[in-house]
Design a protein around this motif. Structure first.
Motif, short mmCIF file in Angstrom:
data_model
loop_
_atom_site.label_atom_id
_atom_site.label_comp_id
_atom_site.label_asym_id
_atom_site.label_seq_id
_atom_site.Cartn_x
_atom_site.Cartn_y
_atom_site.Cartn_z
N GLY A 27 66.75 -23.54 -15.03
CA GLY A 27 67.20 -22.17 -15.25
C GLY A 27 68.47 -22.11 -16.08
N GLU A 29 70.97 -18.99 -18.45
CA GLU A 29 71.23 -17.79 -19.23
C GLU A 29 72.67 -17.88 -19.75
OE1 GLU A 29 71.15 -12.90 -18.86
OE2 GLU A 29 71.39 -14.13 -17.06
N THR A 31 76.21 -16.89 -20.58
CA THR A 31 77.10 -15.85 -20.09
C THR A 31 78.16 -15.46 -21.12
OG1 THR A 31 78.67 -17.42 -19.12
CG2 THR A 31 76.81 -16.72 -17.73
N GLU A 158 78.36 -22.67 -16.73
CA GLU A 158 78.25 -21.66 -15.67
C GLU A 158 76.95 -20.87 -15.77
OE1 GLU A 158 80.40 -17.60 -17.19
OE2 GLU A 158 81.70 -19.07 -16.22
N GLY A 159 76.22 -20.99 -16.86
CA GLY A 159 74.96 -20.27 -17.01
C GLY A 159 73.76 -20.96 -16.39
N ARG A 162 70.31 -19.81 -13.61
CA ARG A 162 69.92 -18.41 -13.76
C ARG A 162 68.48 -18.33 -14.28
NH1 ARG A 162 74.75 -14.93 -14.59
NH2 ARG A 162 76.58 -16.23 -14.12
N ASP A 163 67.84 -17.22 -14.02
CA ASP A 163 66.45 -17.04 -14.45
C ASP A 163 66.35 -17.10 -15.97
OD1 ASP A 163 65.60 -16.74 -11.86
OD2 ASP A 163 65.64 -14.55 -11.89
#
Length: 229
Positions: A27, A29, A31, A158-159, A162-163
């Protein structure tokens, strides 16, 4: 250890569906925190952002923004020594240029969000961050490996977790395979085109897949009067 040619064949045979499955399982995404584009804290203070860029990617960025070579790239610092006249010695490959703060020269920040000013033309290492492929002869981006799935490694970001949509995972997977192949092709080219040189005081020589070059990207010829710093 496998030969570069053997690892290159493994890279060319990578299954992008399997890579996409791995990316999807981890996962991700973005940020827009900008951490992957900035200088990092090191033992001796701030360490400039270092991201590998291929010779043809440098030219693409030059064409996209009408930049000079040195606006885009700098010699990879590893192996160089700092003298009275600046860095000197021999190194391999190129890194994206940095600004006075050590951040990527193409990084911009507004209201706490980071942005790439050459996003559509950014190099493969930027397109694939924070992931890499576990093959010998390929490079790892900044940050420790914090997760892995199959052949895919995930580095500090940090991403992560995430989905991510299947389409985005597949796009990342295709870029990851392309980067692995390109890195190994470049490594083979560097090896095959390497010729030992003896840089003079204040001279920097960069060995890439196209041969020995000065810091401004021009071919290196011992004793010429080009600006080597």
């Amino acid at each position: 250890m496998e030969s570069l040619e053997a690892e290159l064949e493994r890279a060319r045979a990578l299954d992008t569906d399997a890579l996409a499955d791995a990316v999807e399982s981890i996962g991700f995404e973005c940020t827009r925190c900008g951490a992957c584009c900035k200088a990092t804290d090191g033992d001796d203070g701030e360490e400039p952002h270092t991201a590998t860029v291929f010779p043809d990617e440098i030219r693409d960025l030059q064409d996209a923004g009408d930049y000079d070579f040195r606006d885009v790239a700098r010699p990879m610092p590893y192996g160089l020594t700092e003298g009275d006249d600046g860095p000197a010695g021999e190194t391999f490959e190129w890194a994206l240029q940095t600004d006075a703060c050590g951040d990527c020269a193409f990084y911009a920040e507004s209201d706490g969000e980071g942005a790439c000013t050459v996003h559509d033309d950014r190099p493969l290492i930027c397109r694939t961050y924070p992931f890499s492929v576990a093959l010998g002869g390929t490079s790892q981006p900044m940050g420790e490996t914090v997760d892995s799935a199959g052949m895919v490694r995930a580095h500090e970001c940090e991403g992560l977790g995430r989905d991510i949509s299947r389409a985005e995972a597949e796009e990342l997977a295709a870029a990851l395979k392309e980067r692995a192949v390109r890195e190994l092709e470049e490594a083979v080219g560097v090896r095959d085109n390497y010729e030992s040189v003896s840089p003079g005081p204040g001279e920097v020589v960069v060995h890439d897949s196209e041969g020995a070059k000065r810091a401004d990207g021009t071919p290196y010829t011992a004793g010429n009067d080009g600006d080597s710093r």
